[in-house]
Design a protein around this motif. Structure first.
Motif, PDB file in Angstrom:
ATOM      1  N   ALA A 143       1.181  -1.446  -0.058  1.00  0.00           N
ATOM      2  CA  ALA A 143       0.300   0.346  -0.047  1.00  0.00           C
ATOM      3  C   ALA A 143       0.821   0.452   0.182  1.00  0.00           C
ATOM      4  O   ALA A 143       0.543   2.131  -0.784  1.00  0.00           O
ATOM      5  CB  ALA A 143      -1.453   0.141   1.505  1.00  0.00           C
ATOM      6  N   PRO A 144       2.204   1.166   0.884  1.00  0.00           N
ATOM      7  CA  PRO A 144       2.463   2.518   0.844  1.00  0.00           C
ATOM      8  C   PRO A 144       3.319   2.960  -0.154  1.00  0.00           C
ATOM      9  O   PRO A 144       3.534   4.460  -0.698  1.00  0.00           O
ATOM     10  CB  PRO A 144       4.118   2.546   1.584  1.00  0.00           C
ATOM     11  CG  PRO A 144       3.029   1.600   2.686  1.00  0.00           C
ATOM     12  CD  PRO A 144       2.702  -0.061   2.009  1.00  0.00           C
ATOM     13  N   ARG A 145       3.115   2.415  -1.655  1.00  0.00           N
ATOM     14  CA  ARG A 145       4.053   2.500  -2.300  1.00  0.00           C
ATOM     15  C   ARG A 145       2.298   2.653  -4.112  1.00  0.00           C
ATOM     16  O   ARG A 145       2.278   3.187  -4.765  1.00  0.00           O
ATOM     17  CB  ARG A 145       4.961   1.565  -3.014  1.00  0.00           C
ATOM     18  CG  ARG A 145       6.476   2.046  -2.486  1.00  0.00           C
ATOM     19  CD  ARG A 145       7.574   0.974  -3.172  1.00  0.00           C
ATOM     20  NE  ARG A 145       7.012  -0.525  -2.818  1.00  0.00           N
ATOM     21  CZ  ARG A 145       7.964  -1.483  -3.473  1.00  0.00           C
ATOM     22  NH1 ARG A 145       8.315  -1.155  -5.128  1.00  0.00           N
ATOM     23  NH2 ARG A 145       7.633  -2.411  -3.689  1.00  0.00           N
ATOM     24  N   TYR A 146       2.034   1.676  -3.585  1.00  0.00           N
ATOM     25  CA  TYR A 146       0.495   1.455  -4.247  1.00  0.00           C
ATOM     26  C   TYR A 146      -0.532   2.947  -4.460  1.00  0.00           C
ATOM     27  O   TYR A 146      -0.682   2.860  -6.108  1.00  0.00           O
ATOM     28  CB  TYR A 146       0.057   0.268  -4.013  1.00  0.00           C
ATOM     29  CG  TYR A 146      -1.003  -0.165  -4.969  1.00  0.00           C
ATOM     30  CD1 TYR A 146      -0.956  -0.240  -5.939  1.00  0.00           C
ATOM     31  CD2 TYR A 146      -2.287   0.195  -4.320  1.00  0.00           C
ATOM     32  CE1 TYR A 146      -2.670  -0.341  -7.224  1.00  0.00           C
ATOM     33  CE2 TYR A 146      -3.686   0.182  -5.475  1.00  0.00           C
ATOM     34  CZ  TYR A 146      -3.754  -0.125  -6.542  1.00  0.00           C
ATOM     35  OH  TYR A 146      -5.156  -0.132  -7.261  1.00  0.00           O
ATOM     36  N   CYS A 147      -0.716   2.987  -3.351  1.00  0.00           N
ATOM     37  CA  CYS A 147      -2.047   4.125  -3.489  1.00  0.00           C
ATOM     38  C   CYS A 147      -1.174   5.514  -3.811  1.00  0.00           C
ATOM     39  O   CYS A 147      -2.232   5.771  -4.644  1.00  0.00           O
ATOM     40  CB  CYS A 147      -1.969   4.385  -2.056  1.00  0.00           C
ATOM     41  SG  CYS A 147      -3.077   3.339  -1.244  1.00  0.00           S
TER      42      CYS A 147
ATOM     43  N   ASP B  51      -8.785  -1.621  -1.139  1.00  0.00           N
ATOM     44  CA  ASP B  51      -8.675  -2.777  -0.649  1.00  0.00           C
ATOM     45  C   ASP B  51      -8.042  -3.518  -1.403  1.00  0.00           C
ATOM     46  O   ASP B  51      -8.754  -3.814  -2.838  1.00  0.00           O
ATOM     47  CB  ASP B  51      -9.783  -2.818  -0.267  1.00  0.00           C
ATOM     48  CG  ASP B  51      -9.784  -4.359   1.653  1.00  0.00           C
ATOM     49  OD1 ASP B  51      -8.344  -4.683   0.947  1.00  0.00           O
ATOM     50  OD2 ASP B  51     -10.003  -3.701   2.445  1.00  0.00           O
ATOM     51  N   MET B  52      -7.142  -3.893  -0.410  1.00  0.00           N
ATOM     52  CA  MET B  52      -5.886  -4.451  -1.959  1.00  0.00           C
ATOM     53  C   MET B  52      -7.051  -6.080  -2.271  1.00  0.00           C
ATOM     54  O   MET B  52      -6.389  -6.772  -3.273  1.00  0.00           O
ATOM     55  CB  MET B  52      -5.086  -5.418  -0.378  1.00  0.00           C
ATOM     56  CG  MET B  52      -4.122  -4.584  -0.743  1.00  0.00           C
ATOM     57  SD  MET B  52      -3.235  -4.087  -2.142  1.00  0.00           S
ATOM     58  CE  MET B  52      -2.585  -2.007  -2.165  1.00  0.00           C
TER      59      MET B  52
ATOM     60  N   ILE C  12       8.141  -5.858   1.256  1.00  0.00           N
ATOM     61  CA  ILE C  12       8.062  -6.959  -0.098  1.00  0.00           C
ATOM     62  C   ILE C  12       9.023  -8.401   0.526  1.00  0.00           C
ATOM     63  O   ILE C  12       8.133  -8.725   1.302  1.00  0.00           O
ATOM     64  CB  ILE C  12       7.254  -6.791  -1.496  1.00  0.00           C
ATOM     65  CG1 ILE C  12       6.713  -5.542  -1.600  1.00  0.00           C
ATOM     66  CG2 ILE C  12       7.537  -8.266  -2.215  1.00  0.00           C
ATOM     67  CD1 ILE C  12       6.698  -5.376  -2.985  1.00  0.00           C
ATOM     68  N   LEU C  13      10.209  -8.559   0.785  1.00  0.00           N
ATOM     69  CA  LEU C  13      10.483  -9.471   0.802  1.00  0.00           C
ATOM     70  C   LEU C  13       9.997  -9.907   2.487  1.00  0.00           C
ATOM     71  O   LEU C  13       9.956 -11.023   2.478  1.00  0.00           O
ATOM     72  CB  LEU C  13      12.016  -9.024   0.521  1.00  0.00           C
ATOM     73  CG  LEU C  13      12.822  -9.103  -0.943  1.00  0.00           C
ATOM     74  CD1 LEU C  13      13.824  -8.486  -0.807  1.00  0.00           C
ATOM     75  CD2 LEU C  13      12.183 -10.526  -1.418  1.00  0.00           C
TER      76      LEU C  13
END
Length: 158
Positions: free
Chosen positions: A64-68, A96-97, A142-143
């Motif tokens: 979310a911090p990079r997606y939004c 929402d994911m 992500i990792l």
């Protein structure tokens, strides 16, 4: 009904696929959405992208911090204007994911090194805007959210 599957990534153990699913029932316009799956060649079993993560929440917190912000950049391109900060309009907020289709991808064919997030029409914007696709390279967040038994199948891009 029309369903078209495409290969996203073919790794030694996993095959990642995405589908575009189109329907038309005689309304104002046809509609479409997506489906995704990862096939575990070793276990001969279907998996979802979420299965690779500690939890759906951990995956969402990592993405979310990079997606939004990336989604809002795509919205601005389509709309010709930035999304208003703090807007409560459902087409301005971050979906929402669980409402997105998640793709595990690979540039090098050795490990999953990117994640695609697909938002069908009406998920991130009105039908007229179409769908939204944001691709994020795998990073440390992500990792850290990947289940330990699958960590070897993920890497940050070179």
């Amino acid at each position: 009904l029309e369903v078209n599957w495409q290969k996203v990534a073919d790794l030694p153990r996993f095959l990642s696929l995405s589908a575009t699913i189109s329907t038309y029932y005689g309304g104002a316009h046809p509609n479409y959405g997506f489906d995704t799956l990862v096939w575990d060649k070793q276990a001969n079993a279907r998996m979802s992208a979420t299965d690779f993560f500690i939890s759906a929440e951990a995956m969402a917190e990592a993405l979310a911090p990079r997606y939004c912000p990336a989604l809002n950049q795509e919205r601005a391109k389509k709309r010709g204007a930035s999304v208003e900060e703090g807007s409560s309009d459902s087409f301005d907020t971050c979906p929402d994911m669980k409402d997105l289709d998640i793709l595990l991808g690979s540039v090098g064919g050795k490990a999953f090194d990117r994640i695609g997030l697909l938002a069908a029409p009406y998920v991130a914007g009105p039908y007229v805007e179409g769908d939204y696709e944001v691709t994020l390279p795998v990073d440390a967040a992500i990792l850290a959210a990947v289940k330990p038994q699958y960590a070897q199948f993920f890497s940050a891009p070179d």
